[in-house]
Design an enzyme around this catalytic site. Structure first.
Site, short mmCIF file in Angstrom:
data_model
loop_
_atom_site.label_atom_id
_atom_site.label_comp_id
_atom_site.label_asym_id
_atom_site.label_seq_id
_atom_site.Cartn_x
_atom_site.Cartn_y
_atom_site.Cartn_z
N GLY A 229 0.78 -1.23 0.00
CA GLY A 229 0.00 0.00 0.00
C GLY A 229 0.81 1.28 0.00
N GLU A 261 4.04 -7.29 0.99
CA GLU A 261 3.36 -7.45 -0.29
C GLU A 261 3.29 -6.08 -0.96
OE1 GLU A 261 0.10 -10.65 1.50
OE2 GLU A 261 -0.41 -8.56 1.40
N ILE A 262 4.30 -5.74 -1.74
CA ILE A 262 4.36 -4.40 -2.30
C ILE A 262 4.16 -4.46 -3.81
CG2 ILE A 262 5.74 -2.29 -2.52
CD1 ILE A 262 5.46 -2.85 0.35
N GLY A 263 3.27 -3.64 -4.33
CA GLY A 263 3.05 -3.60 -5.77
C GLY A 263 3.40 -2.25 -6.35
N CYS A 330 -16.17 5.78 -26.72
CA CYS A 330 -17.47 6.43 -26.67
C CYS A 330 -18.03 6.53 -25.26
CB CYS A 330 -18.43 5.72 -27.60
SG CYS A 330 -17.99 6.11 -29.29
N GLU A 331 -17.35 7.27 -24.43
CA GLU A 331 -17.79 7.56 -23.06
C GLU A 331 -17.25 8.93 -22.73
OE1 GLU A 331 -18.83 5.35 -20.28
OE2 GLU A 331 -19.20 3.70 -21.68
C1 LIG Z 1 -3.25 -4.84 -3.64
C2 LIG Z 1 -2.67 -5.52 -2.47
C3 LIG Z 1 -1.33 -5.34 -2.15
C4 LIG Z 1 -0.43 -4.41 -2.91
O1 LIG Z 1 -0.86 -3.10 -2.84
P1 LIG Z 1 0.07 -1.92 -3.40
O2 LIG Z 1 -0.65 -0.70 -3.05
O3 LIG Z 1 0.17 -2.11 -4.89
O4 LIG Z 1 1.39 -2.04 -2.73
C5 LIG Z 1 -0.83 -6.04 -1.08
N1 LIG Z 1 -1.60 -6.87 -0.34
C6 LIG Z 1 -2.90 -7.06 -0.62
C7 LIG Z 1 -3.69 -7.97 0.23
C8 LIG Z 1 -3.48 -6.40 -1.69
O5 LIG Z 1 -4.78 -6.57 -1.93
#
Ligand SMILES: *Cc1c(COP(=O)(O)O)cnc(C)c1O
Length: 401
Positions: A229, A261-263, A330-331
């Site tokens: 997050g 868990e980093i995205g 088309c939106e």
């Molecule tokens: C989406 C998600 C993440 C990653 O979130 P980011 O904001 O991209 O770091 C990690 N854990 C869980 C459970 C998620 O749903």
């Protein structure tokens, strides 16, 4: 301390031109240097903590990018079988995979019973794991996702740790969940929290984590999953990592293992979207920059009102005026930027949408029967490498019978 390389350091107008001509537009481009650097920054702040870093591959599932992260020591956080297959294509082994989600199906549970950890979202899900364990024997180690009822001050669609959100087990019923697990002979190894995405304040992380840490002590759990997050700088604010590290990391001391868990934080700033200017449309009310991709290629502005910086590469005039950057669909909601001050680009020139690496291609669609774009990786030697070809019309109708 955390001055990362940015796309601006690596991207010239000539490069944009060259890539657009070679691969066409709309085009996603990622920079390997930035991905690796950011992956190292993330793991680097957990000095002295035994972390198990995973990349949330819902943010970007290109296996070529997952492989880079694998080389940086990351596993993956998956939500679906599709994301499991993406991880497999990147040769990520089962023991490096963490499985999340609030709607795990029995079929998925049977197929994914070899991953390392599962974050259980509800008491109802525990009940299912009991059945699966009975059928398949061995199941993964389980974390319980708690809903700490914390406001992360982010967009409502990406806040996940409030009571009204669908995720996690409210603390008031945690006792029943633990009791259920015990009765069902399910082994729990820790608590999981993830309170939302694009969070730029440390305070909500602290508020949620201190609860999770306290509960872990109370119940004797030696592992913890702190989710992801971390917010990036789309406009003017990002998560202050030195503050995060000072405030959050000490809470984690003493844990045997800390799962991350980093995205977005890793891949968001490492990617851009290149679009071609089709027209500059002027009406009494507004000036519209009409480009060749919209909510089909990047839905965040349409879906969350999200801000993305826009760079004009070849301007008709240098003076900045207020414009909307819109796609061809088309939106009326098909927008990439609204009320932004930009130089007017020349027709046929290219614009760059910044910070498009996360939740960009991953959320792209075929709406209006458009083709999903290609993806290119700029390698560490600054060589472009096509890592996903553009879809064809055959791809589009492949499933029709
Ligand atoms: C989406 C998600 C993440 C990653 O979130 P980011 O904001 O991209 O770091 C990690 N854990 C869980 C459970 C998620 O749903």
């Amino acid at each position: 301390m955390f001055n990362c390389t940015t796309v601006n350091d690596l991207l010239s107008g000539e490069l944009v031109q060259k890539l657009s001509i070679s691969y066409g537009t709309p085009l996603y481009v990622y920079f390997e240097t930035i991905i690796r650097e950011r992956a190292r920054v993330v793991t680097g702040i957990f000095n002295g903590i035994n972390i198990f870093p995973t990349f949330a591959c819902k943010a970007n599932n290109n296996p070529n990018l997952l492989r880079i992260l694998k080389e940086e020591g990351f596993g993956t956080d998956i939500v679906t079988l599709g994301e499991y297959y993406a991880s497999r294509l990147a040769d990520i082994p089962d023991e490096k995979i963490v499985w999340n989600g609030n709607g795990k199906s029995l079929k998925e549970m049977a197929l994914l019973s070899k991953v390392r950890y599962v974050n259980v979202d509800s008491i109802e899900e525990l009940e299912r794991w009991k059945d699966v364990a009975f059928k398949v024997g061995d199941i993964p180690e389980l974390f319980l996702r708690i809903n700490p009822n914390v406001n992360p001050n982010t967009h409502p669609y990406i806040s996940t740790g409030l009571k009204k959100n669908k995720f996690g087990i409210p603390i008031e019923i945690l006792e029943s969940a633990l009791k259920k697990a015990k009765e069902s002979n399910l082994e729990l190894v820790g608590f999981h929290i993830h309170i939302g995405s694009q969070i730029t304040d440390v305070a909500p992380f602290y508020e949620a984590l201190s609860q999770a840490v306290e509960l872990s002590r109370k119940y004797g759990f030696r592992k913890i999953n702190i989710g992801g997050g971390w917010g990036i700088n789309y406009k003017d604010k990002e998560l202050d990592l030195s503050d995060y590290s000072k405030t959050i990391v000490p809470l984690l001391e003493g844990f045997e293992e800390v799962v991350l868990e980093i995205g977005r934080y890793i891949i968001g700033p490492a990617g851009i979207l290149i679009l071609k200017v089709e027209y500059v449309k002027r009406t009494d009310a507004k000036t519209f920059i009409v480009v060749d991709g919209g909510m089909n290629v990047l839905i965040r502005p349409a879906m969350y009102g999200a801000f993305h910086g826009v760079r004009v590469l070849s301007a008709e005039q240098n003076e900045k005026v207020e414009v909307d950057v819109v796609g061809p669909l088309c939106e009326s909601g098909d927008v990439l930027a609204t009320h932004c001050m930009l130089e007017i680009p020349r027709e046929g020139s290219y614009i760059v949408i910044e910070n498009a690496g996360a939740y960009g291609y991953a959320m792209a669609s075929n709406y209006n029967s458009t083709l999903k774009p290609a993806e290119v990786l700029m390698t560490e030697n600054n060589e472009p490498k096509l890592i996903r070809r553009r879809e064809t019309y055959d791809d589009l109708f492949r499933t029709i019978i």
